[in-house]
Write an enzyme that holds these catalytic residues in place. Structure first.
Site, PDB file in Angstrom:
ATOM      1  N   LYS A 108      42.329  39.863  24.571  1.00 14.72           N
ATOM      2  CA  LYS A 108      42.968  39.016  23.563  1.00 14.72           C
ATOM      3  C   LYS A 108      42.056  37.906  23.052  1.00 14.72           C
ATOM      4  O   LYS A 108      42.322  37.327  21.994  1.00 14.72           O
ATOM      5  CB  LYS A 108      44.259  38.428  24.116  1.00 14.72           C
ATOM      6  CG  LYS A 108      45.318  39.463  24.457  1.00 14.72           C
ATOM      7  CD  LYS A 108      45.741  40.266  23.250  1.00 14.72           C
ATOM      8  CE  LYS A 108      46.906  41.195  23.562  1.00 14.72           C
ATOM      9  NZ  LYS A 108      47.335  41.976  22.389  1.00 14.72           N
TER      10      LYS A 108
ATOM     11  N   SER B 284      47.941  46.345  33.479  1.00 13.71           N
ATOM     12  CA  SER B 284      47.948  47.115  32.232  1.00 13.71           C
ATOM     13  C   SER B 284      46.797  48.117  32.208  1.00 13.71           C
ATOM     14  O   SER B 284      46.916  49.204  31.635  1.00 13.71           O
ATOM     15  CB  SER B 284      47.875  46.191  31.015  1.00 13.71           C
ATOM     16  OG  SER B 284      46.640  45.510  30.971  1.00 13.71           O
TER      17      SER B 284
END
Length: 296
Positions: free
Chosen positions: A42, A255
């Site tokens: 991110k 994840s």
């Protein structure tokens, strides 16, 4: 020597996972996005979106940025905000791991809680209202095409340059920016590369990922460009994260553990080829929650 901390974003390693490949002719590579300064993929999109907002004159010294996030985008925004001199408010669903909130508070970000049953759409709606009512800038990772373009311009070329022959690309479906941006860039090098999306089973919670069955389809996501979608449950993702530590020594987040078993399932159907799997973050921030104990 890096000139600034933000200049260290991107150019993350692409490493082979030789101990996990199920067949001799299959090579699996992981893109280690946990090597970014705040520990996740991110960092790329937050920096790109903030810089674009600055170019457009939407952000000025002392501005406040508001965003909805399940964790990693919020942390990346807190880091970028600290570097750029912006105040940060983040709307977060209450089911996130406590260490994420600890990190945000250390960065000085203001955390606003959202009821988990409202889902990510509820967090987004809350963030938009908060920004509008308080005269803040809403970042909008789920809608801003800068998210997708950041991966098309940076992550995709990094993979293509390191490994020109990619047959399959596997990534989680969060905002849709990573899988769409990288996928588009890789298909320019090889039109036959298959793009495979990963999402949690309905009702399961995996950091950074959301089930499309919950009813929210990210605007950046074009389902027609995917060659397959796989559902992964929490136990499988946690077990895979533990396995990659044991076999490869890579401390990946949950994840990342979700994308790995999908890569392995795809590999079983192939005779030979190269698979690239996104490891979107590292595992360090999840240590206090000890999710890997569930895989014992």
């Amino acid at each position: 020597m890096a000139s600034t901390l933000l200049s260290l974003i991107g150019n993350t390693p692409l490493v082979e996972l030789p101990h996990l490949s199920p067949k001799k002719g299959i090579r699996i590579y992981a893109k280690l996005e946990g090597q970014n300064p705040s520990g996740s993929v991110k960092d790329r999109i937050v920096l790109a979106m903030v810089e674009e907002a600055e170019r457009q004159g939407d952000l000025n010294p002392g501005s406040t940025i508001v965003e909805a996030s399940s964790g990693n985008t919020a942390i990346a925004l807190a880091l970028v905000g600290k570097q750029r001199g912006y105040s940060i408010k983040v709307v977060i669903p209450q089911e996130v791991v406590p260490s994420v909130v600890d990190i945000l508070e250390l960065y000085g970000a203001e955390v606003i809680w959202c009821e988990p049953e409202l889902g990510m759409k509820g967090a987004i709606d809350h963030a938009r209202v908060l920004a509008r009512e308080n005269g803040c800038y809403y970042l909008g990772q789920f809608n801003d095409r800068t998210n997708l373009e950041a991966h098309y311009i940076t992550t995709g070329p990094e993979i293509a340059n390191a490994l020109p022959e990619v047959d399959v690309f596997v990534a989680g479906i969060g905002t849709g920016g990573t899988i769409m941006g990288v996928g588009r860039r890789l298909q320019e090098t090889n039109p036959h590369v298959r793009i495979i999306g990963v999402e949690p089973r309905l009702g399961e919670r995996l950091q950074g990922l959301r089930s499309l069955a919950e009813g929210y389809i990210p605007p950046l996501l074009d389902l027609h460009r995917l060659h397959g979608r796989f559902l992964v449950d929490s136990a499988t993702a946690i077990g895979a994260a533990r396995e990659v530590i044991n076999k490869e020594g890579i401390f990946a987040g949950v994840s990342s553990g979700a994308t790995l078993p999908v890569a392995l399932r795809v590999a079983e159907r192939m005779d030979r080829g190269n698979i690239v799997v996104m490891f979107s973050d590292g595992g360090w921030k999840y240590l206090p929650a000890r999710p890997w104990d569930a895989a014992l």
